[in-house]
Scaffold this active site. Structure first.
Site, short mmCIF file in Angstrom:
data_model
loop_
_atom_site.label_atom_id
_atom_site.label_comp_id
_atom_site.label_asym_id
_atom_site.label_seq_id
_atom_site.Cartn_x
_atom_site.Cartn_y
_atom_site.Cartn_z
CG ASP A 104 -2.04 -0.97 1.14
OD1 ASP A 104 -2.35 -1.42 0.03
OD2 ASP A 104 -2.63 -1.30 2.19
CG ASP A 116 -11.22 -2.08 -0.53
OD1 ASP A 116 -10.43 -3.01 -0.34
OD2 ASP A 116 -10.90 -1.01 -1.09
#
Length: 259
Positions: free
Chosen positions: A11, A130
């Site tokens: 990330d 997500d």
């Protein structure tokens, strides 16, 4: 039995490797290029790179970092973050990625999945999901809701329904992240992973919650996942990828052991 893949997740925020808990309280933990090199040398099967604020900041992905990572590793490389057009996909592939991950933009404009699959092949299009657990309702019968913009925006879209639609539109695999488990190191969301894995015919990568090798064993068996995304447990050097693979191998889960 096909080998199960172990995939470190990078990330990236502001050009730096970052890690948070449930998409909050992100901290800087280093250079993504150096991390990619280290995980490649440890035996990672793939690398996933997410520019986690590209969508919310409404900007294009950081191609310079993508190029630097691609020059460093020699395994499949999936890239996501704010990619919403075929031309942007092409730029990322030319920068060195093998796969494009679409998430927020795919929910907003589902046709991008089909357009990308036609242009580059389904094997190049990975759907990022997500997902947050909610009370089951008529609109969200599975009890799992899609969330976009890096966990900031609820959609009212049922996660299982969306996974099936994305597969029909041409997605080649799904990277399934539980927001509730993300960064906790308490284990993957097994019910969610098994639900999606058992209802689609494309590979599912489990994401969110890995803290111990036992968690990967659970999600690759009980959760029916084809691959497991890991972050904290290798970012903080609690385990190496080789240690994780040896643990799985010794318990009957086939992994790529030579590199």
């Amino acid at each position: 039995m096909l080998s199960k893949r172990i995939i470190p997740c990078l990330d990236v925020r502001g050009g730096r490797l970052t890690k948070g808990i449930r998409f909050k309280e992100n901290v800087d933990i280093g250079d993504p290029v150096e991390a990619a090199r280290e995980y490649y040398e440890q035996g990672a099967d793939e690398i996933v790179f997410y520019d986690i604020t590209a969508s919310s900041e409404r900007r294009t992905i950081m191609l310079d970092i993508v190029k630097r990572v691609a020059e460093t590793i020699f395994i499949p490389f999936s890239v996501g973050g704010g990619i919403g057009t075929v031309e942007e996909m092409r730029q990322v592939i030319l920068a060195g990625a093998e796969k494009i991950s679409v998430n927020t933009e795919a929910v907003k404009h589902p046709g991008i999945i089909t357009e990308g699959a036609r242009a580059f092949g389904s094997q190049c299009i990975a759907l990022g999901m997500d997902v947050k657990k909610v009370t089951a309702s008529r609109g969200i019968p599975s009890g799992y809701e899609m969330v976009i913009h890096g966990g900031r925006t609820r959609t009212g879209l049922d996660a299982l329904r969306w996974a099936k639609e994305a597969e029909r539109r041409g997605a080649g695999e799904i990277c399934l992240n539980s927001i509730d488990a993300d960064g906790t190191q308490d284990g993957y969301e097994l019910d969610l992973t098994a639900l999606i894995s058992s209802h689609v015919g494309i590979p599912v990568i489990a994401s969110g919650g890995a803290g111990r090798p036992e968690h990967l064993l659970d999600v690759l068996t009980r959760g029916q996942a084809d691959a497991a995304l890991i972050a904290s447990m290798v970012h903080y050097r609690t385990y190496t990828i080789a240690q994780i693979k040896r643990f799985l191998h010794d318990r009957g889960v086939r992994t790529r052991m030579q590199w």
